[in-house]
Write an enzyme that holds these catalytic residues in place. Structure first.
Site, mmCIF file in Angstrom:
data_model
loop_
_atom_site.group_PDB
_atom_site.id
_atom_site.type_symbol
_atom_site.label_atom_id
_atom_site.label_comp_id
_atom_site.label_asym_id
_atom_site.label_seq_id
_atom_site.Cartn_x
_atom_site.Cartn_y
_atom_site.Cartn_z
ATOM 1 N N HIS A 55 9.592 3.666 0.095
ATOM 2 C CA HIS A 55 10.213 2.331 0.240
ATOM 3 C C HIS A 55 11.528 2.201 -0.540
ATOM 4 C CE1 HIS A 55 6.268 1.275 1.791
ATOM 5 N NE2 HIS A 55 5.710 1.677 0.670
ATOM 6 N N SER A 78 13.328 5.477 3.796
ATOM 7 C CA SER A 78 12.202 4.613 3.433
ATOM 8 C C SER A 78 10.956 5.130 4.142
ATOM 9 C CB SER A 78 12.484 3.170 3.825
ATOM 10 O OG SER A 78 11.520 2.323 3.225
ATOM 11 N N SER A 83 10.430 -2.182 4.739
ATOM 12 C CA SER A 83 10.358 -2.304 3.273
ATOM 13 C C SER A 83 11.682 -2.142 2.544
ATOM 14 C CB SER A 83 9.360 -1.272 2.732
ATOM 15 O OG SER A 83 9.818 0.037 2.982
ATOM 16 N N ASP A 142 5.601 9.133 0.228
ATOM 17 C CA ASP A 142 4.732 7.961 0.057
ATOM 18 C C ASP A 142 4.056 7.698 1.401
ATOM 19 O OD1 ASP A 142 3.510 5.499 -0.240
ATOM 20 O OD2 ASP A 142 5.217 4.542 -1.211
ATOM 21 N N GLU A 204 2.714 9.719 -3.405
ATOM 22 C CA GLU A 204 2.575 8.446 -4.114
ATOM 23 C C GLU A 204 1.263 7.704 -3.853
ATOM 24 O OE1 GLU A 204 4.727 7.002 -6.176
ATOM 25 O OE2 GLU A 204 4.275 4.865 -6.110
ATOM 26 N N ASN A 229 -0.937 9.498 -6.961
ATOM 27 C CA ASN A 229 -1.764 8.286 -6.841
ATOM 28 C C ASN A 229 -2.908 8.288 -7.840
ATOM 29 O OD1 ASN A 229 -2.565 5.805 -5.259
ATOM 30 N ND2 ASN A 229 -4.429 7.022 -5.081
ATOM 31 N N LYS A 234 -1.224 5.318 -12.376
ATOM 32 C CA LYS A 234 -0.719 4.899 -11.066
ATOM 33 C C LYS A 234 -1.769 4.010 -10.398
ATOM 34 C CE LYS A 234 0.738 4.751 -6.735
ATOM 35 N NZ LYS A 234 -0.023 4.053 -5.678
ATOM 36 N N ASP A 238 -0.604 0.233 -10.444
ATOM 37 C CA ASP A 238 0.190 -0.151 -9.263
ATOM 38 C C ASP A 238 -0.713 -0.752 -8.187
ATOM 39 O OD1 ASP A 238 0.940 0.533 -6.489
ATOM 40 O OD2 ASP A 238 2.630 1.673 -7.266
ATOM 41 N N ASN A 239 -1.745 -0.007 -7.789
ATOM 42 C CA ASN A 239 -2.587 -0.456 -6.677
ATOM 43 C C ASN A 239 -3.253 -1.790 -7.015
ATOM 44 O OD1 ASN A 239 -1.957 2.284 -6.439
ATOM 45 N ND2 ASN A 239 -3.756 2.766 -5.243
ATOM 46 N N CYS A 243 -0.528 -5.092 -6.594
ATOM 47 C CA CYS A 243 -0.952 -5.935 -5.465
ATOM 48 C C CYS A 243 -1.380 -7.312 -5.941
ATOM 49 C CB CYS A 243 -2.068 -5.253 -4.672
ATOM 50 S SG CYS A 243 -1.464 -3.798 -3.757
ATOM 51 N N HIS A 349 -1.698 1.030 3.732
ATOM 52 C CA HIS A 349 -0.438 1.736 4.010
ATOM 53 C C HIS A 349 0.010 1.693 5.467
ATOM 54 C CE1 HIS A 349 2.868 4.307 2.842
ATOM 55 N NE2 HIS A 349 2.710 4.916 4.006
ATOM 56 N N HIS A 407 6.037 -4.347 -5.249
ATOM 57 C CA HIS A 407 5.566 -4.556 -6.620
ATOM 58 C C HIS A 407 6.737 -4.780 -7.565
ATOM 59 C CE1 HIS A 407 1.851 -3.390 -5.034
ATOM 60 N NE2 HIS A 407 1.706 -2.187 -5.562
ATOM 61 N N SER A 415 4.186 3.977 -12.092
ATOM 62 C CA SER A 415 4.019 4.877 -10.947
ATOM 63 C C SER A 415 5.126 5.929 -10.922
ATOM 64 C CB SER A 415 4.094 4.087 -9.643
ATOM 65 O OG SER A 415 3.179 3.036 -9.666
ATOM 66 N N GLN A 419 5.772 10.045 -10.987
ATOM 67 C CA GLN A 419 6.523 10.793 -9.964
ATOM 68 C C GLN A 419 7.538 11.731 -10.615
ATOM 69 O OE1 GLN A 419 6.453 11.481 -6.908
ATOM 70 N NE2 GLN A 419 5.440 9.828 -5.780
HETATM 71 P P1 NAI Z 1 -9.474 2.793 -2.195
HETATM 72 O O1 NAI Z 1 -10.056 3.950 -1.527
HETATM 73 O O2 NAI Z 1 -9.588 2.616 -3.680
HETATM 74 O O3 NAI Z 1 -10.052 1.431 -1.558
HETATM 75 C C1 NAI Z 1 -10.259 1.215 -0.207
HETATM 76 C C2 NAI Z 1 -11.619 0.527 -0.078
HETATM 77 O O4 NAI Z 1 -11.829 0.099 1.268
HETATM 78 C C3 NAI Z 1 -12.771 1.454 -0.423
HETATM 79 O O5 NAI Z 1 -13.576 0.892 -1.450
HETATM 80 C C4 NAI Z 1 -13.535 1.607 0.880
HETATM 81 O O6 NAI Z 1 -14.939 1.741 0.680
HETATM 82 C C5 NAI Z 1 -13.174 0.321 1.597
HETATM 83 N N1 NAI Z 1 -13.290 0.400 3.048
HETATM 84 C C6 NAI Z 1 -12.999 1.457 3.867
HETATM 85 N N2 NAI Z 1 -13.213 1.133 5.144
HETATM 86 C C7 NAI Z 1 -13.639 -0.149 5.151
HETATM 87 C C8 NAI Z 1 -14.002 -1.042 6.187
HETATM 88 N N3 NAI Z 1 -13.979 -0.655 7.467
HETATM 89 N N4 NAI Z 1 -14.370 -2.297 5.851
HETATM 90 C C9 NAI Z 1 -14.416 -2.690 4.547
HETATM 91 N N5 NAI Z 1 -14.069 -1.876 3.516
HETATM 92 C C10 NAI Z 1 -13.689 -0.623 3.824
HETATM 93 O O7 NAI Z 1 -7.936 2.776 -1.767
HETATM 94 P P2 NAI Z 1 -6.760 1.905 -2.448
HETATM 95 O O8 NAI Z 1 -6.101 2.711 -3.498
HETATM 96 O O9 NAI Z 1 -7.279 0.565 -2.755
HETATM 97 O O10 NAI Z 1 -5.715 1.855 -1.236
HETATM 98 C C11 NAI Z 1 -5.982 1.141 -0.042
HETATM 99 C C12 NAI Z 1 -4.776 1.229 0.889
HETATM 100 O O11 NAI Z 1 -3.674 0.553 0.286
HETATM 101 C C13 NAI Z 1 -4.286 2.655 1.158
HETATM 102 O O12 NAI Z 1 -3.797 2.718 2.475
HETATM 103 C C14 NAI Z 1 -3.137 2.819 0.182
HETATM 104 O O13 NAI Z 1 -2.241 3.823 0.571
HETATM 105 C C15 NAI Z 1 -2.538 1.442 0.222
HETATM 106 N N6 NAI Z 1 -1.734 0.998 -0.923
HETATM 107 C C16 NAI Z 1 -0.840 0.000 -0.671
HETATM 108 C C17 NAI Z 1 -0.062 -0.500 -1.684
HETATM 109 C C18 NAI Z 1 0.931 -1.567 -1.389
HETATM 110 O O14 NAI Z 1 1.801 -1.824 -2.204
HETATM 111 N N7 NAI Z 1 0.862 -2.243 -0.268
HETATM 112 C C19 NAI Z 1 -0.160 -0.002 -3.075
HETATM 113 C C20 NAI Z 1 -1.179 1.017 -3.232
HETATM 114 C C21 NAI Z 1 -1.936 1.492 -2.201
#
Ligand code: NAI
Length: 486
Positions: A55, A78, A83, A142, A204, A229, A234, A238-239, A243, A349, A407, A415, A419
């Site tokens: 991003h 990006s 983003s 990322d 990332e 990650n 991180k 960050d997560n 968020c 993501h 963020h 984060s 990196q």
């Molecule tokens: P995580 O693996 O810690 O959490 C995801 C959770 O969703 C898990 O606990 C899993 O059991 C649950 N899950 C999976 N399928 C499901 C379903 N069908 N229904 C209900 N729950 C379900 O992953 P994390 O780190 O929380 O990341 C989640 C997503 O967010 C990823 O795609 C990651 O790349 C993205 N992300 C986005 C950020 C942003 O700034 N927008 C920042 C960091 C991560």
């Protein structure tokens, strides 16, 4: 072209505004600034040619200028069509006249790219022919799109062909296939040479790490990877805390709907879901969590959230946020059954968590743009139910970057310090990293945390020698075994 360097951004006239924001962000990114001071003189990244796909925000500008301050050359795109902060992209291209921010860093990114433009930008950031090289020698990714393009390119070159458009799984896949077809026609060895020159990738996010782990498991991974990650500093910061800040920021900028009193559903209670649920509760929402994992479901229950299925809560939900990294979490049928004007947003993501393609196929559905990245989808009345609508943010793509600016700097400093350290590790100690997915050693994770303590006025307690020996840890750390979960 600026100073002989090709780039493509929205408007170079925004550079001054971007530079002001970068200057303020630097103040909030103590980790990156400390790494510049510590490592700058030794220039550990001299000779590194880094293609970044991440991003293109103000915080990323500070990351890019830290990499260049350590001696690297970069080309940047990006990793999401919505983003980019155009002022940040412009400022990076124009530079600031200082050694760490030279004029003419090639950035290919603007807010509101089409999918074809997006993949052109990624492809162009990988093309170092203007600099006289086959490609980058480092990737900073990322979500894994740059890594994916390289891997798919190598496979296509080995096969000598690219599948036809009929093989495309969706519109985006069709664009990737077309990009590969053009590349193959121009140079049948381009990605093969490029991959051979790569020392590795630092990734990332959770979703990009999933892809890397799958490739390693199937024996398809072509170069070493560092999973940034899963540094504690991180994903647990960050997560979660990122968020916690930027989810509500995105909701407010997009809709300005009062969150207090509303029923807000958070799908997924992992690192991202925990931060989202907390921020919605902080605004006074009644938060409901959905989960597939019994441990995370129990955690949510212990925090006092109702945990149930999406189907169960649909009739009362005002806001639905997906945080799962999974696919088809919110279907078109779900959206058709929601309350009138329910807000649907994804902070995971990729855009497959919400079935946007299915929504577009609903008979008689009408899409109205309220403003960029905010759309009302109106369902025609049927039977008992009159016409009603849902509000979808960022077309189902990550809303904290599409509707807000992602963020805040301080958490991105954590984060991005990981990196930078991961780039230095892979670039300078290449032989120590096999073709596999690695995490940074714990002492470096603790170092990133340390770099952020002073700015918050944190005073650490020090172990005495006898306390340290009682616990069986060194006085200076690392303090926890690898399996510790924080
Ligand atoms: P995580 O693996 O810690 O959490 C995801 C959770 O969703 C898990 O606990 C899993 O059991 C649950 N899950 C999976 N399928 C499901 C379903 N069908 N229904 C209900 N729950 C379900 O992953 P994390 O780190 O929380 O990341 C989640 C997503 O967010 C990823 O795609 C990651 O790349 C993205 N992300 C986005 C950020 C942003 O700034 N927008 C920042 C960091 C991560």
């Amino acid at each position: 072209v600026v100073g002989g360097v090709q780039h493509l951004v929205a408007d170079l006239g925004l550079a001054e505004a971007g530079r002001h924001q970068i200057r303020l962000a630097e103040h909030e990114m103590p980790g990156l600034m400390a790494l510049r001071a510590e490592m700058g003189p030794a220039q550990p990244l001299r000779g590194a040619r880094i293609t970044g796909s991440l991003h293109m925000t103000v915080q990323t500008a500070v990351l890019i200028e830290t990499l260049t301050a350590l001696g690297a050359e970069v080309r940047w795109a990006s990793c999401n069509i919505f983003s980019t902060q155009d002022e940040a992209a412009a400022a990076v291209v124009v530079g600031s006249g200082t050694p760490e921010a030279p004029a003419g860093v090639p950035v290919f990114a603007w807010k509101g790219e089409t999918l074809a433009e997006y993949w052109w930008c990624t492809d162009t950031a990988l093309d170092w022919s203007r600099e006289g090289h086959d490609g980058p020698n480092m990737l900073l990714d990322d979500g894994g799109d740059a890594t994916l393009l390289v891997h798919n390119g190598v496979s296509a070159e080995a096969a000598g062909e690219v599948a036809g458009p009929e093989a495309a799984e969706n519109a985006e896949h069709a664009v990737v296939l077309e990009t590969l077809r053009r590349s193959l026609a121009a140079d049948g060895q381009r990605f093969t040479k490029l991959a051979q020159g790569l020392k590795g990738v630092t990734e990332e996010t959770t979703t990009g790490v999933h892809r890397l782990v799958e490739m390693a498991r199937d024996g398809r991974l072509l170069f070493p990877a560092i999973n940034v990650n899963d540094s504690v500093t991180k994903s647990k910061f960050d997560n979660t805390y990122g968020c916690r800040h930027s989810l509500v920021d995105g909701l407010n900028r997009a809709t300005d709907v009062l969150i207090g009193g509303k029923v807000a559903v958070v799908c997924g209670y992992g690192d991202v879901g925990k931060g989202c649920a907390e921020s919605l509760r902080g605004q006074g929402a009644r938060v409901v969590v959905t989960e597939v994992d019994p441990i995370c479901a129990l955690q949510a229950a212990m925090e006092g959230y109702q945990v149930t299925t999406l189907e169960d809560v649909l009739p009362t939900a005002d806001i639905v946020v997906t945080t799962t990294g999974c696919k088809d979490v919110v279907t078109a049928d779900h959206m058709a059954a929601m309350k009138d004007k329910a807000i649907v947003a994804n902070i995971g993501h990729f855009d497959n968590e919400i079935d946007m393609a299915g929504l577009a196929r609903v008979e008689g559905v009408q899409r109205t743009e309220i403003k960029p990245q905010v759309h009302e989808w109106v369902f025609p009345g049927s039977g008992e139910r009159p016409e009603h609508s849902v509000i979808v943010l960022s077309e189902g793509r990550l809303m904290n970057l599409g509707n807000a600016t992602g963020h805040p700097s301080f958490v991105m400093s954590c984060s991005f310090s990981n990196q930078v350290i991961a780039q230095v590790e892979l670039f300078t100690r290449t032989d120590e990293y096999a073709t596999a997915v690695h995490v940074l050693p714990k002492h470096l994770d603790e170092k990133v945390a340390r770099l952020h303590l002073d700015a918050l006025g944190v005073r650490l307690t020090e172990l005495s020698a006898s306390q340290a020996s009682y616990l069986g840890v060194p006085v200076e750390g690392p303090f926890k075994p690898e399996a510790y979960r924080y």
